[in-house]
Design a protein around this motif. Structure first.
Motif, short mmCIF file in Angstrom:
data_model
loop_
_atom_site.label_atom_id
_atom_site.label_comp_id
_atom_site.label_asym_id
_atom_site.label_seq_id
_atom_site.Cartn_x
_atom_site.Cartn_y
_atom_site.Cartn_z
N VAL A 468 0.84 -1.20 0.00
CA VAL A 468 0.00 0.00 0.00
C VAL A 468 0.87 1.25 0.00
N ASP A 469 1.92 1.28 0.81
CA ASP A 469 2.80 2.45 0.86
C ASP A 469 3.52 2.67 -0.47
N ARG A 470 3.95 1.58 -1.08
CA ARG A 470 4.62 1.72 -2.37
C ARG A 470 3.64 2.17 -3.46
N LEU A 474 4.27 5.48 -5.73
CA LEU A 474 4.36 5.40 -7.18
C LEU A 474 3.11 5.86 -7.90
N SER A 475 1.99 6.06 -7.14
CA SER A 475 0.69 6.44 -7.74
C SER A 475 0.27 5.44 -8.79
N SER A 476 0.39 4.18 -8.45
CA SER A 476 -0.01 3.12 -9.38
C SER A 476 -0.51 1.93 -8.56
N GLU A 478 -3.69 1.40 -7.67
CA GLU A 478 -4.78 1.69 -6.74
C GLU A 478 -6.00 0.81 -6.98
N VAL A 479 -6.19 0.36 -8.25
CA VAL A 479 -7.36 -0.48 -8.55
C VAL A 479 -7.25 -1.80 -7.83
N LEU A 480 -6.06 -2.39 -7.83
CA LEU A 480 -5.88 -3.64 -7.12
C LEU A 480 -6.00 -3.46 -5.61
N ILE A 481 -5.57 -2.31 -5.12
CA ILE A 481 -5.70 -2.04 -3.69
C ILE A 481 -7.18 -1.87 -3.31
N CYS A 482 -7.97 -1.28 -4.19
CA CYS A 482 -9.40 -1.14 -3.91
C CYS A 482 -10.08 -2.50 -3.82
N GLU A 483 -9.72 -3.43 -4.69
CA GLU A 483 -10.27 -4.78 -4.57
C GLU A 483 -9.87 -5.42 -3.25
N LEU A 538 -5.45 4.83 4.77
CA LEU A 538 -6.00 6.18 4.84
C LEU A 538 -5.17 7.18 4.05
N ARG A 539 -3.94 6.84 3.73
CA ARG A 539 -3.08 7.74 2.95
C ARG A 539 -3.22 7.53 1.44
N LEU A 540 -4.08 6.63 1.02
CA LEU A 540 -4.33 6.46 -0.41
C LEU A 540 -5.03 7.68 -0.98
N PRO A 541 -4.99 7.90 -2.30
CA PRO A 541 -5.70 9.04 -2.89
C PRO A 541 -7.20 9.00 -2.58
N ALA A 542 -7.84 10.15 -2.77
CA ALA A 542 -9.21 10.38 -2.29
C ALA A 542 -10.23 9.34 -2.78
N PRO A 543 -10.29 8.99 -4.05
CA PRO A 543 -11.36 8.04 -4.41
C PRO A 543 -11.13 6.64 -3.86
N HIS A 544 -9.88 6.30 -3.52
CA HIS A 544 -9.57 4.92 -3.17
C HIS A 544 -9.59 4.65 -1.67
N ASN A 545 -9.72 5.68 -0.84
CA ASN A 545 -9.79 5.45 0.60
C ASN A 545 -11.20 5.64 1.15
N ASP A 546 -12.20 5.76 0.25
CA ASP A 546 -13.58 5.95 0.73
C ASP A 546 -14.10 4.73 1.46
#
Length: 778
Positions: A468-470, A474-476, A478-483, A538-546
């Protein structure tokens, strides 16, 4: 023989001949074979070597009992002074206060000369007995305590007295700790010497020149170089070598005098913590609010550190270097040597220490870009060994980029699921994920997507948190992290709620309860790993930490209070309020959710800190709502051990009597907290426009008239004036000063829309006294 048959005879006196026969034998002087022409009483110097072998515990002799008793009294007195200082500093203060209060001790303020005279007397008694005291089991700890109170000149004298015997001292069980403390505390003295600050040497009749501490360190390293390969494997000398490397290196120095971190083990640090406060009794240590400035070191230190690496390269073979990695004593030292080697730019060379430990991966990278090697059993063992895994973490984070790619493809790719669930290898894999590329990150997410729940159940979330931190860095991905969040976050919150209802129900808010009991009964299901994972999400970008925000706010107030009272759960609130990616709406909803329950939230050691963070985030309007909700619980907060500090921060008395003044004070406090953040870019230099404005403002004459007190405003005007009042005044001043000679506008300059208004004002009567009298008559 029966007693009745025994007969007692007379005692017979011995004859003088018997005395001569029974006397001790007369020692005849030994005749040593000597060279012709020399006296026979000369004996070879063999007793000195025998004494050293016989007394390894006291190679320089034993300390006299009276001297030992004197230094025990010195230790007791120093500990009493230091304990008294800590008690004076901690009198009735907010335990959640971030800044350090500098309140001098009464003894320190009134009797500084007495302390210095006492310490000088102890140093005088120590003169000539430094080596004996360092090897004594009782006095060695006292010497460590005294080192922190020594000034630069005394440290130079003390190290100079030990020079020539460091090879023996670093191998000693007790003297090695004295040497380690001396090297750790010498960083500030060397930093001052590098800047050209030297102490004034007192006048003395002794002839000779006292070397600087920097030169003494050079001489000590020259003394240790011949036996370096054996010292690094010695159980007592190895940590002294690490302290020397920390002093010489710029990146691996310890953060404090105690030498925590890579120099001192957990067992050693716990033992030293039992010895009382180890600090100077003449000046305060650095507080939390002060910035820790990295010490400056001479340029020659880097060359000396390089010599450590070169000596081990030349004296040890490949198998011997690899054997150091598996040794519990030598592995931490080898880890620091690899860091020094990387810092000096020697790690990417063939046959370096890192190349030897990595079984030739760096040498293989020189042959070509697309090189494949066979996995080594040695590195697979390092991955799973509790001792060697720390060394492999250093290699993974410090090795060159080409070597890391080859290491990833050979030992990590295709084995991530098995390594992530291993109790030891998961730490190495988490370290490797911190420097992975976007392609490697996506491959790791695809390979581990079916093992997330298994890792969470086993409480091995280090790899997941590193992913998650990486991804954030890298800003990449996030879709897999949302799943991943859709699978684990609702279940985590549901299990967390279940654990709260089973372990700890809602806190019983009883009036006049002195000390809360919630923080003394920690929840068994609340774990640090889950808290750290939520902070990273919680440090993920806004759409992905909802998903995290929605499920966290869906918990009831009682459950959230229970999380705030937990040591690991309270840190989630810090990340929630500090994260720039969490929207302000969610933060405001979190703060408003506690309204009506703040008295139960702050009635705890950890909950009071969470309450302070929520109150600091709120604006003036929200602060007033929080404060007014606590009017009913004012007596409860005053009786609470932790809630009284929160009530003192709110100043409820001022809000009840003078609400406008309370709002202004809260606004000014909020503005003062935000001022340091906004003033950082302004330090680079003012703009030309602002410079001209300030010059005009300085040239304006100051009025000497007394200012009148402003009229009482309503609540709405107070809020707008508190937030925008200064800006309006500043703009008015700038507009007024922009013209050198102010003048009133003429009729031609007046806009047409205002002429009718001005005419109506001029035609109005001067006074309204007659109108009021007429109205009264009617």
């Amino acid at each position: 023989m029966p007693r009745e048959n025994r007969k007692r005879g007379k005692k017979q006196k011995k004859k003088p001949e018997d005395f001569e026969e029974s006397g001790p034998p007369i020692e005849e002087p030994e005749v040593f074979n000597s060279v012709v022409g020399e006296p026979s009483w000369i004996r070879p110097a063999e007793n000195t070597a025998q004494d050293l072998e016989i007394n390894p515990e006291a190679p320089f002799g034993y300390v006299d009992s009276d001297v030992k008793a004197y230094f025990r009294t010195v230790d007791v007195q120093m500990r009493d002074w230091q304990t008294q200082e800590e008690q004076d500093l901690n009198q009735d203060q907010d335990p959640n206060e971030g800044r350090a209060f500098v309140i001098p001790s009464l003894l320190k303020f009134l009797f500084p000369t007495e302390r210095r005279m006492f310490f000088v007397a102890a140093l005088t008694e120590m003169g000539g007995k430094e080596k004996q005291l360092a090897t004594d089991p009782d006095c060695s700890v006292i010497l460590e305590r005294m080192i922190y109170s020594m000034d630069d000149f005394v440290r130079r004298v003390f190290m100079d007295s030990l020079t020539g015997s460091f090879e023996v001292l670093v191998r000693h069980r007790f003297a090695s700790h004295v040497c380690q403390t001396l090297f750790s505390a010498s960083g500030d003295t060397i930093s001052r010497e590098t800047r050209g600050i030297f102490p004034v040497a007192p006048e003395s009749q002794d002839k000779g020149e006292l070397r600087s501490l920097t030169q003494l360190v050079f001489d000590v390293t020259e003394e240790l170089f011949p036996s370096l390969s054996s010292l690094i494997m010695d159980p007592f000398a190895s940590h002294v070598i690490r302290a020397v490397l920390s002093l010489l290196s710029s990146n691996s120095h310890p953060t404090n005098y105690n030498g925590q971190g890579s120099v001192r083990s957990k067992k050693s640090a716990a033992w030293k913590a039992k010895q009382g406060p180890m600090k100077s009794m003449f000046f305060d240590e650095k507080g939390k609010s002060k910035e820790v400035v990295s010490p400056s070191k001479p340029a020659q230190f880097k060359d000396v550190a390089r010599r450590f690496v070169e000596i081990l390269r030349n004296e040890l073979g490949n198998n011997e270097v690899r054997a150091l990695a598996a040794n519990k004593v030598a592995s931490p030292g080898l880890q620091m040597l690899l860091e020094v080697e990387t810092e000096c730019g020697m790690a990417d060379e063939p046959h370096s220490l890192m190349d030897t430990v990595m079984v030739g991966i760096i040498s293989a990278c020189d042959n070509g870009a697309d090189v494949t090697i066979e996995p080594s059993d040695y590195l697979n063992t390092l991955l799973r060994d509790p001792t060697s895994s720390h060394l492999l973490e250093t290699i993974v984070s410090r090795c060159p980029d080409k070597a890391f790619v080859l290491l990833w493809n050979t030992y990590f790719k295709g084995k991530l699921a098995r390594l992530a669930n291993h109790p030891v290898a998961n730490f190495v894999l988490a370290k490797a994920m911190e420097r992975s590329s976007p392609e490697q990150l996506s491959e790791a997410c695809e390979e581990l997507k079916d093992n997330w729940n298994k890792m969470i159940r086993a409480s091995r979330t280090g790899v997941l948190r590193a992913v998650v931190d990486r991804s954030v860095a890298l800003s990449s991905g996030e879709v897999l992290i949302c799943e991943l969040q859709r699978k684990i976050v609702p279940a985590w919150c549901r299990d967390y709620k279940t654990s709260l209802t089973k372990e700890s129900p809602a806190p019983n808010v009883t009036p006049f309860k002195r000390r809360p009991q919630t923080s003394q009964t920690p929840h068994s299901d609340m774990k640090i790993q889950g808290s750290l994972l939520l902070q990273s999400l919680l440090r993920l970008p806004a759409p992905h930490n909802d998903i995290v925000i929605t499920n966290f706010l869906a918990l009831s107030v009682e459950d959230r209070i229970g999380i705030a009272h937990d040591p690991s759960g309270s840190r989630v609130y810090d990340a929630f309020l500090e994260s720039p990616t969490v929207p302000s709406k969610g933060k405001r909803e979190l703060v408003m959710g506690f309204i009506g329950h703040y008295h139960s939230l702050v009635d705890d050691r950890l909950g009071s800190r969470v309450g302070d963070r929520c109150y600091a985030f709120a604006d003036t309007y929200l602060k007033e709502k929080i404060a007014r909700s606590l009017f009913v619980h004012e007596q409860f907060l005053a009786a609470s051990f932790y809630g009284k500090f929160f009530a003192r921060n709110l100043n409820l008395y001022l809000l009840q009597r003078r609400p406008n003044e309370w709002k202004s004070s809260q606004t000014e406090r909020k503005r003062a907290q935000e001022a340091p953040e906004n003033s950082v870019p302004a330090l680079s230099g003012p703009s030309p426009a602002s410079a001209t404005e300030t010059t005009h403002l300085d040239q304006t004459p100051k009025s000497t008239k007394r200012k009148r007190h402003p009229q009482v405003e309503d609540e709405i005007d107070a809020v707008f004036n508190a937030s925008l009042g200064k800006r309006i005044k500043k703009a008015a001043l700038e507009h007024a000063t922009s013209t050198t000679t102010p003048k009133h506008p003429t009729e031609s300059e007046t806009p047409e829309s205002l002429r009718d208004v001005l005419g109506a004002i001029k035609s109005a009567p001067a006074g309204d006294k007659s109108l009021t009298t007429k109205r009264r008559r009617h």
